[in-house]
Design a protein around this motif. Structure first.
Motif, PDB file in Angstrom:
ATOM      1  N   MET A 113       0.818  -1.208   0.000  1.00  0.00           N
ATOM      2  CA  MET A 113       0.000   0.000   0.000  1.00  0.00           C
ATOM      3  C   MET A 113       0.856   1.265   0.000  1.00  0.00           C
ATOM      4  O   MET A 113       0.481   2.281  -0.593  1.00  0.00           O
ATOM      5  N   HIS A 117       0.023   4.124  -3.640  1.00  0.00           N
ATOM      6  CA  HIS A 117      -0.992   4.834  -2.844  1.00  0.00           C
ATOM      7  C   HIS A 117      -2.388   4.711  -3.439  1.00  0.00           C
ATOM      8  O   HIS A 117      -3.374   4.820  -2.730  1.00  0.00           O
ATOM      9  N   GLU A 118      -2.465   4.515  -4.777  1.00  0.00           N
ATOM     10  CA  GLU A 118      -3.778   4.359  -5.399  1.00  0.00           C
ATOM     11  C   GLU A 118      -4.421   3.061  -4.880  1.00  0.00           C
ATOM     12  O   GLU A 118      -5.595   3.043  -4.499  1.00  0.00           O
ATOM     13  N   GLY A 120      -3.622   1.603  -2.065  1.00  0.00           N
ATOM     14  CA  GLY A 120      -3.890   1.844  -0.642  1.00  0.00           C
ATOM     15  C   GLY A 120      -5.189   2.599  -0.447  1.00  0.00           C
ATOM     16  O   GLY A 120      -6.002   2.271   0.414  1.00  0.00           O
ATOM     17  N   CYS A 121      -5.398   3.613  -1.271  1.00  0.00           N
ATOM     18  CA  CYS A 121      -6.587   4.463  -1.170  1.00  0.00           C
ATOM     19  C   CYS A 121      -7.843   3.645  -1.470  1.00  0.00           C
ATOM     20  O   CYS A 121      -8.854   3.763  -0.784  1.00  0.00           O
ATOM     21  N   MET A 124      -8.524   1.226   1.481  1.00  0.00           N
ATOM     22  CA  MET A 124      -8.991   1.957   2.667  1.00  0.00           C
ATOM     23  C   MET A 124     -10.393   2.519   2.463  1.00  0.00           C
ATOM     24  O   MET A 124     -11.189   2.549   3.392  1.00  0.00           O
TER      25      MET A 124
ATOM     26  N   HIS B 117      -3.258  10.580  -4.481  1.00  0.00           N
ATOM     27  CA  HIS B 117      -3.689   9.327  -3.858  1.00  0.00           C
ATOM     28  C   HIS B 117      -3.090   9.133  -2.463  1.00  0.00           C
ATOM     29  O   HIS B 117      -3.664   8.437  -1.638  1.00  0.00           O
ATOM     30  N   GLU B 118      -1.932   9.758  -2.217  1.00  0.00           N
ATOM     31  CA  GLU B 118      -1.325   9.637  -0.884  1.00  0.00           C
ATOM     32  C   GLU B 118      -2.228  10.338   0.138  1.00  0.00           C
ATOM     33  O   GLU B 118      -2.521   9.800   1.208  1.00  0.00           O
ATOM     34  N   GLY B 120      -5.407  10.888  -0.305  1.00  0.00           N
ATOM     35  CA  GLY B 120      -6.628  10.072  -0.252  1.00  0.00           C
ATOM     36  C   GLY B 120      -6.465   8.890   0.672  1.00  0.00           C
ATOM     37  O   GLY B 120      -7.350   8.584   1.479  1.00  0.00           O
ATOM     38  N   CYS B 121      -5.329   8.236   0.569  1.00  0.00           N
ATOM     39  CA  CYS B 121      -5.047   7.046   1.369  1.00  0.00           C
ATOM     40  C   CYS B 121      -4.984   7.405   2.858  1.00  0.00           C
ATOM     41  O   CYS B 121      -5.523   6.703   3.703  1.00  0.00           O
ATOM     42  N   MET B 124      -8.558   8.200   4.112  1.00  0.00           N
ATOM     43  CA  MET B 124      -9.374   6.987   4.199  1.00  0.00           C
ATOM     44  C   MET B 124      -8.898   6.074   5.332  1.00  0.00           C
ATOM     45  O   MET B 124      -9.702   5.426   5.988  1.00  0.00           O
ATOM     46  N   ARG B 125      -7.579   6.025   5.562  1.00  0.00           N
ATOM     47  CA  ARG B 125      -7.058   5.209   6.666  1.00  0.00           C
ATOM     48  C   ARG B 125      -7.540   5.795   8.010  1.00  0.00           C
ATOM     49  O   ARG B 125      -7.977   5.071   8.888  1.00  0.00           O
ATOM     50  N   ALA B 128     -11.216   4.961   8.388  1.00  0.00           N
ATOM     51  CA  ALA B 128     -11.439   3.547   8.716  1.00  0.00           C
ATOM     52  C   ALA B 128     -11.110   3.287  10.193  1.00  0.00           C
ATOM     53  O   ALA B 128     -11.852   2.599  10.890  1.00  0.00           O
TER      54      ALA B 128
END
Lengths: 155, 155
Positions: A113, A117-118, A120-121, A124, B117-118, B120-121, B124-125, B128
């Motif tokens: 992840m 990152h895509e 990972g995103c 998540m 995306h970083e 975003g990740c 989202m983490r 969650a």
């Protein structure tokens, strides 16, 4: 790899992403009756059902575990605490049939992840969506209890 | 921007990421008693408390809303359904003091996350993790109810 794409966590991943994921996945067999996840234990692995059936339980008190779900569909998964700090399982899981289970190591998945990152995103976002659904369901159950209490105070 | 970094969702974002986030944030004032989020409505915005106090409630039945939390700390947020499909609010929120609230538009945030995306990740983490904590708490409350039932059947 086909099975992984059936797991809600990996929905929306590309073929190359699923391939990389399958490379860090191993398969184990677990006998009927055997626990493979215990509430309070370090969550080092994520589990995806391939064949068989898995029951999830929460411990209410000594000698009383409350079953909250049974997984029978290939792709059903448990152990998502391996994706989220503090990485502690919040449920017990046991096989209620002889089962084949895919195991994904927490550290290997985290590295995957961080390197993409895509990916990972996506994972998540899928997890957050799933947890929000479970939270709504659990709140719904609580509502039923409060409704009963509210009605009894209205009599 | 300093305030956004206090919100659990944006923990771990870099200064440039927080700056881009602050550019899609606007501030509104809401009077004491006013609802700004209704269960079942389309979730178009995420809300971060700047000043004041916000109460979250779930509707148990007509005329009975159950308060489930009060937010008083700058950075507390509500409306995370704007981050997760099907983008429908699952709670009512109202100000219990005259309040200042930061509003982040769902579509603008989604674009920001798709472009980075970083970021975003990370968001989202954080989401969650927060949802898993709430789910554990809500299950804990359910356990209390089942414990009561279990004990009464043991008498």
């Amino acid at each position: 790899m086909h099975l992984l794409s059936q797991c809600y966590l990996f929905k929306g991943l590309s073929e190359p992403q699923l391939l990389r994921l399958s490379e860090i996945t191993k398969e184990i067999q677990i006998q009927k009756g055997q626990f493979f996840m215990r509430e309070g234990q370090q969550a080092e692995e994520l589990f995806v059902l391939k064949e068989g059936a898995v029951e999830l339980l929460i411990k209410v008190e000594e000698g009383f575990d409350l079953p909250i779900a049974i997984f029978r569909n290939p792709g059903d998964c448990t152990g998502t605490s391996a994706l989220v700090e503090p990485y502690i399982f919040s449920l017990n899981s046991r096989c209620v049939k002889d089962s084949k289970i895919l195991v994904i190591n927490k550290t290997a998945l985290k590295e995957l992840m961080q390197g993409d990152h895509e990916l990972g995103c996506t994972i998540m976002r899928n997890l957050a969506q799933h947890l929000l659904d479970r939270l709504k369901e659990t709140r719904q159950e609580l509502k039923v209890h409060f409704k009963t209490i509210f009605r009894s105070t209205q009599l």
